[in-house]
Design a protein around this motif. Structure first.
Motif, PDB file in Angstrom:
ATOM      1  N   GLU A  27       0.861  -1.181   0.000  1.00  0.00           N
ATOM      2  CA  GLU A  27       0.000   0.000   0.000  1.00  0.00           C
ATOM      3  C   GLU A  27       0.899   1.233   0.000  1.00  0.00           C
ATOM      4  N   SER A  28       0.483   2.289  -0.676  1.00  0.00           N
ATOM      5  CA  SER A  28       1.271   3.532  -0.727  1.00  0.00           C
ATOM      6  C   SER A  28       0.694   4.563   0.227  1.00  0.00           C
ATOM      7  N   VAL A  29       1.566   5.346   0.829  1.00  0.00           N
ATOM      8  CA  VAL A  29       1.156   6.484   1.649  1.00  0.00           C
ATOM      9  C   VAL A  29       1.961   7.695   1.211  1.00  0.00           C
ATOM     10  N   ARG A  30       1.415   8.866   1.427  1.00  0.00           N
ATOM     11  CA  ARG A  30       2.086  10.104   1.066  1.00  0.00           C
ATOM     12  C   ARG A  30       2.791  10.655   2.297  1.00  0.00           C
ATOM     13  N   VAL A  31       4.070  10.959   2.158  1.00  0.00           N
ATOM     14  CA  VAL A  31       4.864  11.517   3.249  1.00  0.00           C
ATOM     15  C   VAL A  31       5.235  12.945   2.880  1.00  0.00           C
ATOM     16  N   THR A  32       4.958  13.886   3.783  1.00  0.00           N
ATOM     17  CA  THR A  32       5.303  15.283   3.535  1.00  0.00           C
ATOM     18  C   THR A  32       6.091  15.838   4.705  1.00  0.00           C
ATOM     19  N   THR A  33       6.802  16.917   4.435  1.00  0.00           N
ATOM     20  CA  THR A  33       7.524  17.630   5.488  1.00  0.00           C
ATOM     21  C   THR A  33       7.493  19.111   5.165  1.00  0.00           C
TER      22      THR A  33
END
Length: 67
Positions: A27-33
């Protein structure tokens, strides 16, 4: 969830594992900073709600930002 316990992607997903099927799912998840430069290092785990509540082993990752 991240290693610090924060929810990274609030969208819950339902995964099915029928009898005889593989016991893994990607499964893909979006990672932001908010950082404009530098490297964020953390780890990611999956939280399971049913049939029993459990948290998977965490997998380390890093995200590098360049201006």
């Amino acid at each position: 969830m991240s290693a610090q316990g924060a929810v990274v992607d609030p969208r819950w997903r339902t995964l099915s594992f029928p009898a005889g099927s593989p016991d893994a799912h990607r499964e893909s998840v979006r990672v932001t900073t908010y950082a404009q430069a530098g490297t964020l290092s953390s780890a990611m785990a999956a939280e399971i709600l049913s049939p029993l509540e459990k948290v998977s082993a965490a997998v380390p990752f890093s995200l590098t930002c360049s201006p």
